[in-house]
Design an enzyme around this catalytic site. Structure first.
Site, PDB file in Angstrom:
ATOM      1  N   TRP A 470       0.874  -1.197   0.000  1.00  0.00           N
ATOM      2  CA  TRP A 470       0.000   0.000   0.000  1.00  0.00           C
ATOM      3  C   TRP A 470       0.900   1.232   0.000  1.00  0.00           C
ATOM      4  O   TRP A 470       1.509   1.567   1.006  1.00  0.00           O
ATOM      5  CB  TRP A 470      -0.859  -0.053   1.253  1.00  0.00           C
ATOM      6  CG  TRP A 470      -1.790   1.078   1.538  1.00  0.00           C
ATOM      7  CD1 TRP A 470      -1.615   2.392   1.290  1.00  0.00           C
ATOM      8  CD2 TRP A 470      -3.054   0.962   2.182  1.00  0.00           C
ATOM      9  NE1 TRP A 470      -2.677   3.122   1.733  1.00  0.00           N
ATOM     10  CE2 TRP A 470      -3.593   2.258   2.292  1.00  0.00           C
ATOM     11  CE3 TRP A 470      -3.798  -0.103   2.698  1.00  0.00           C
ATOM     12  CZ2 TRP A 470      -4.814   2.516   2.904  1.00  0.00           C
ATOM     13  CZ3 TRP A 470      -5.014   0.163   3.301  1.00  0.00           C
ATOM     14  CH2 TRP A 470      -5.522   1.449   3.394  1.00  0.00           C
ATOM     15  N   ASP A 471       0.954   1.876  -1.137  1.00  0.00           N
ATOM     16  CA  ASP A 471       1.882   3.001  -1.325  1.00  0.00           C
ATOM     17  C   ASP A 471       1.159   4.333  -1.091  1.00  0.00           C
ATOM     18  O   ASP A 471      -0.085   4.392  -1.061  1.00  0.00           O
ATOM     19  CB  ASP A 471       2.413   2.922  -2.757  1.00  0.00           C
ATOM     20  CG  ASP A 471       3.782   3.562  -2.939  1.00  0.00           C
ATOM     21  OD1 ASP A 471       4.219   4.293  -2.038  1.00  0.00           O
ATOM     22  OD2 ASP A 471       4.394   3.338  -3.997  1.00  0.00           O
ATOM     23  N   CYS A 519       3.933   1.719   2.609  1.00  0.00           N
ATOM     24  CA  CYS A 519       4.992   2.364   1.840  1.00  0.00           C
ATOM     25  C   CYS A 519       4.525   3.780   1.572  1.00  0.00           C
ATOM     26  O   CYS A 519       3.325   4.025   1.430  1.00  0.00           O
ATOM     27  CB  CYS A 519       5.177   1.606   0.524  1.00  0.00           C
ATOM     28  SG  CYS A 519       6.304   2.382  -0.641  1.00  0.00           S
ATOM     29  N   ASP A 541      13.201   3.957  -0.918  1.00  0.00           N
ATOM     30  CA  ASP A 541      13.374   3.644  -2.337  1.00  0.00           C
ATOM     31  C   ASP A 541      14.848   3.518  -2.671  1.00  0.00           C
ATOM     32  O   ASP A 541      15.203   3.181  -3.793  1.00  0.00           O
ATOM     33  CB  ASP A 541      12.749   4.753  -3.197  1.00  0.00           C
ATOM     34  CG  ASP A 541      11.276   4.492  -3.445  1.00  0.00           C
ATOM     35  OD1 ASP A 541      10.779   3.435  -3.002  1.00  0.00           O
ATOM     36  OD2 ASP A 541      10.623   5.345  -4.062  1.00  0.00           O
TER      37      ASP A 541
END
Ligand code: DGJ
Length: 739
Positions: A470-471, A519, A541
Site C-alpha cells: 500500500w503506497d 509504503c 526507495d
C-alpha cells in the site's frame, strides 16, 4: 500490582524491575511530575523528589514546578500540554485532580493504533481524572506500565461535560518535565531515498524538536526522539526514548527553560489543528510510548522492538517468518507484459524466491506516473487475463502473488477524476498543487473510504492475493474538505489519518491472511501507527547497499528489523550508480525482510548460483535475521565500518561491513553483545561471502562468550583492505552446551 498510590503524600508510583515513573497530586490539585528513570525502592516515599516537583525550595512558583499535563495561562510560561477555547472565548482552564482508577491490562483507543496486551498480567493501567468545574472539561490521563519492560504508554482523553461546544487547539499525547537538560537529543532527518539519517545535538536553551505538517509522518523526520546522557553509547549509559503511534502531522519537541529543566512533548502537531468538541463528546489523543534504558541505546532500541513487534503488530503475520519476495519495480518500472512478468516469476521460483509482487503500472492506462490512479481495474493491454489470470499463473508456478495499490490517490488523468473531481483534497475555486502528477483523495470523508474499501476488497477477493503493498506517493497540500463545516476545517488532517486507519482496519479484518506492507515513496510514512495495521514497510526507495547501512541503522533506533523490507537490487544501483558485489548487497539485505528488486531474467548463471546459495543461507537463519535481538555493534571507525548483530536463543549472526579500503590499517576489534559470558560458542565465517578464509584463523573455532564480548572478533584489515571497497563478512555464532 506495580502501580501504588500513597494516600498521605498523594504520590503515584508506577514501577517494575527496570523503571520507576512517579507523579503526584500537588497542593493546588494539578498533577506534578516527580521522577522518570531507573527503579526506585517501591516501599519508600521520596519527599525530596516530591518537593522538587512542586517547584522546589529555590523557586517555588508555577514556572518551576514540574507538571504532568500543564495548562495554559496560569503562570507556567513554558509550552502547555493542551490549549482550548471555551464558549465565552476564554482560553484559561484549571483542571485539578478528581479521582483515579487502577486496573490490570490496557484499554484500546477508539479509532487509533495502540499497544495491546494479551493477558491482564502483562500490564497495569492508571486512569487519572482531572476536572475543570467552571467549564465542565474533563481530562483523563492514561498511563500503562508493562510488567517486563521499562516502558510506559500514555495518552489523554478530553471530554466536554459542559453545556456548550469547546474547541481543542492543542492536545499533547504526553508532556514530561525532566529536572535538567544535561542530555543529547537523537532524532532522524532525511528526504526521499535518504531516510533515517541520525542527528545528534546537545539540548540547548529554548525550543528544539522535529515535526511534520505534510499530512503524513514524512521522509524528513520521524515521530520519535531520544534523550541520552552525554557519555551514553550503544552499549552503556542512560537514555529515554519517546515515540508516537501516529502517521499524520506530529510534533516531538523539547523546551529547555531558564532554570535548565526540560519539557518533552509528543503529540498531534497543533499547527492548523482545531477540534470542535460538542457537548458530551470526547477526543482521544494518539498514544505515546516512553522507554527508559540504563544500559545504552541498543537496550533502548530492543525494548521498542519488542513492544512494536509483539504488542503493536497484529494478526496472522505478527510472529510469522516473512516470505522472500521479488518486486518487479526496478526490474521493469511501468514497462511490462504478462509474458515478461511470468518469465521473471519463473526464474524467481528457480532461485528460491517465495512471493512475486506486481508493483505500479497494472491498472487503468498507467504507462507512466502521469495517469490512472483511482482506476483500479487491470490494464488488459498489459495483462490480458487480468489480475486474477496473472495471479493464478504465478501461483501455479509455486509462488505466492502480491499486488501494489495506492488507494489514497487520484490522477487528474483518470476516469475516477472525470466522475468525481470533488473527491480530491483542495479548496474549491483554488488551484490544487500536483505532486508526482497526482492529487490526494479526501480520506476524511466516509463515503470515499467506503468506496475504496469496496473496490480494493473486490480486487483482493478476485484473485489468490497473499500480499498487498500500500503506497502513498505524495503529501497533502491545500488541506480542506468539502465534507467538513467551516468551523471544523481544523479537524481535517487528523480526520484524514483516521480515515486511513479505518480503511486499513476494514481491509486487514476482511483479509486476515494477507500480509500488508505499507509504503510512502519508501519511508515517507514509516511509523508505529502504520505498524499496527501493516506488519512491515518499505523502508526506502534507496536500494543501494552502502546507503542502506545508514538507513537501516537509523531505523533500528526504534523499529524492529522484521518491520523493514530490505532488497537486493541490480548494479549499477538505480539511485546512486554505485557498483557493489552481489555478496555485499546480500549481506546487507539479510538484516530485515529480504527481497529482490531486479529483473532476474538478466542474471548470469553464476549470479543465479550465488543467489540460490544466499537464499538457502537466509532461509536457514531467517528467524534470527528477522526476529533476533538487534544490536548496532560499537564501531571503532564509523566512517569506514558498520557492524550489526542479531541474536536468538540458539545463535547470533554478525554482519561486518567495510566501506572504503585503506592499506595498513590497524586491526579492528569488534566486541559482540548479548552473549552468555560463561558459555562457549562455536564461531564460523559464512564461507559463501566471496572471500578467503583468512579471518577464520583469528576468529573461528570455540570461543568463550566472555572473550567474544569483552575482547571481540579481531578483523584483519590488512587482509580486508586487499578485498577492495565495500566488503562484507557474516559470522555465525552458535551456542554450545559447553562452559
Ligand atoms: C514508490 C515506492 O516506494 C516504489 O517502491 C514503487 O512502488 C513506486 N512508488 C511505484 O510508483
Amino acid at each position: 500490582m506495580p502501580i501504588s498510590f500513597d494516600q498521605e503524600t498523594k504520590e503515584f508510583h508506577l514501577y517494575n524491575n527496570s523503571l520507576s515513573y512517579s507523579i503526584k497530586v500537588l497542593y493546588t490539585g494539578s498533577i506534578g511530575h516527580v521522577y522518570c528513570g531507573a527503579p526506585l525502592a517501591p516501599h519508600r516515599a521520596h519527599p525530596f523528589l516530591s518537593l522538587a516537583a512542586s517547584g522546589g525550595v529555590f523557586h517555588p512558583d508555577k514556572n518551576t514546578a514540574r507538571f504532568e499535563y500543564p495548562a495554559f495561562g496560569t503562570g507556567d510560561y513554558r509550552t502547555p500540554a493542551f490549549a482550548l477555547q471555551l464558549p465565552d472565548g476564554s482560553t484559561v482552564t484549571e483542571p485539578v485532580y478528581h479521582s483515579h482508577t487502577v486496573y490490570a491490562g490496557k484499554p484500546a483507543i477508539p479509532g487509533l493504533p495502540a499497544l495491546y496486551t494479551e493477558s491482564t498480567g502483562e500490564a497495569d493501567t492508571l486512569e487519572l481524572k482531572l476536572f475543570d468545574a467552571l467549564s465542565g472539561l474533563r481530562i483523563i490521563l492514561y498511563y500503562t506500565i508493562f510488567a517486563d519492560l521499562p516502558a510506559i504508554a500514555r495518552h489523554s482523553r478530553f471530554v466536554n461535560e459542559g453545556k456548550e461546544p469547546m474547541v481543542l487547539r492543542k492536545t499533547m499525547s504526553l508532556s514530561l518535565d525532566l529536572p535538567d537538560s544535561a542530555w543529547r537529543m537523537l532524532s532522524v532527518s532525511g528526504a526521499w531515498a535518504r531516510e533515517f539519517q541520525i542527528v545528534e545535538n546537545p539540548l540547548v536553551s529554548g525550543f528544539q524538536g522535529v515535526r511534520s505538517s505534510r499530512g503524513n509522518s514524512g521522509h524528513q523526520q520521524n515521530p520519535f526522539l531520544i534523550l541520552k546522557g552525554p557519555a551514553t553509547d550503544d552499549s552503556c549509559g542512560q537514555a529515554i526514548g519517546f515515540s508516537l503511534l501516529y502517521s499524520g502531522n506530529f510534533i516531538a519537541a523539547v523546551e529547555v527553560d531558564c532554570y535548565g529543566s526540560s519539557r518533552v512533548q509528543l503529540g498531534v502537531n497543533d499547527e492548523n489543528f482545531a477540534w470542535k468538541l460538542e457537548k458530551g463528546a470526547s477526543f482521544d489523543t494518539p498514544e505515546a510510548v516512553i522507554v527508559y534504558s540504563g544500559k545504552g541505546l541498543n537496550h533502548l532500541s530492543q525494548v521498542f522492538h519488542s513492544l512494536y513487534q509483539s504488542k503493536l503488530v497484529r494478526g496472522t503475520w505478527r510472529d510469522k517468518e516473512r516470505p522472500v519476495l521479488l518486486n518487479n519495480w526496478e526490474g521493469t518500472y511501468f514497462n511490462f507484459t504478462e509474458q515478461k512478468l511470468l518469465a521473471m516469476a519463473s526464474v524467481a521460483k528457480e532461485l528460491g524466491i517465495e512471493l512475486f509482487v506486481l508493483d505500479d503500472g497494472w491498472f487503468g492506462q498507467r504507462d507512466s506516473d502521469t495517469s490512472s490512479l483511482g482506476d483500479w481495474f487491470a490494464d488488459t493491454r498489459k495483462l490480458p487475463s487480468g489480475i486474477a489470470g496473472l495471479a493464478e499463473k504465478i501461483t501455479a508456478l509455486g509462488l505466492q502473488f502480491g499486488l501494489w495499490i495506492e488507494p489514497e490517490m487520484i490522477s487528474k488523468k483518470s476516469r475516477l477524476f472525470e466522475q468525481r473531481p470533488d473527491w480530491a483534497v483542495g479548496v474549491p475555486e483554488r488551484s490544487r498543487t500536483e505532486q508526482r502528477q497526482q492529487y490526494v483523495l479526501d480520506m476524511s470523508r466516509r463515503e470515499i473510504v467506503d468506496y475504496l474499501f469496496t473496490i480494493i476488497a473486490k480486487i483482493i477477493a478476485s484473485a489468490p492475493i497473499s500480499y498487498i503493498k500500500w503506497d502513498m506517493n505524495r503529501s497533502i497540500t491545500e488541506p480542506f474538505s468539502i465534507g467538513l463545516k467551516p468551523d471544523r476545517q481544523g479537524e481535517f488532517f487528523h480526520r484524514y489519518i483516521l480515515g486511513v486507519y479505518d480503511l486499513y482496519e476494514r481491509l486487514t479484518k476482511a483479509f486476515p491472511q494477507v500480509l500488508f506492507e505499507s509504503c510512502a515513496g519508501g519511508g515517507g510514512r514509516f511509523d508505529p501507527g502504520m505498524l499496527a495495521f501493516a506488519p512491515q514497510a518499505w523502508l526506502s526507495d534507496n536500494t543501494d547497499a552502502v546507503e542502506r547501512l545508514r538507513i537501516q541503522s537509523g531505523a533500528s533506533l526504534v523499529y524492529p528489523q522484521c518491520s523493514w523490507g530490505s532488497h537486493i537490487s541490480a548494479v549499477p544501483n538505480h539511485q546512486t550508480g554505485r557498483r557493489t558485489a552481489l555478496s555485499f548487497r546480500a549481506m546487507v539485505a539479510f538484516f530485515g525482510d529480504l527481497g529482490f528488486e531486479l529483473d532476474p531474467t538478466t542474471l548470469s548463471p553464476e549470479e543465479k548460483g550465488q543467489i540460490m546459495t544466499y537464499l538457502d543461507f537466509y532461509k536457514a537463519h531467517r528467524k534470527t535475521f528477522q526476529y533476533g535481538r538487534f544490536f548496532r555493534l560499537a564501531t571503532p571507525d564509523p566512517a569506514f565500518y558498520t557492524a550489526w548483530q542479531v541474536s536468538s536463543e540458539e545463535e547470533s549472526l554478525v554482519g561486518f561491513y567495510k566501506l572504503l579500503a585503506r592499506p595498513n590499517h590497524p586491526p579492528v576489534r569488534l566486541p559482540l553483545s548479548g552473549l552468555d559470558p560463561n558459555l562457549l560458542y562455536s564461531v564460523s565465517l559464512w564461507e559463501k561471502g566471496g572471500f578467503e578464509a583468512n579471518d577464520k584463523n583469528y576468529n573461528c573455532g570455540l570461543r568463550g562468550g566472555d572473550e567474544l564480548m569483552y575482547a571481540g572478533l579481531l578483523l584483519d584489515t590488512t587482509h580486508i583492505a586487499k578485498q577492495g571497497d565495500f566488503f562484507a563478512e557474516v559470522f555465525i555464532i552458535k551456542k554450545t552446551e559447553e562452559c
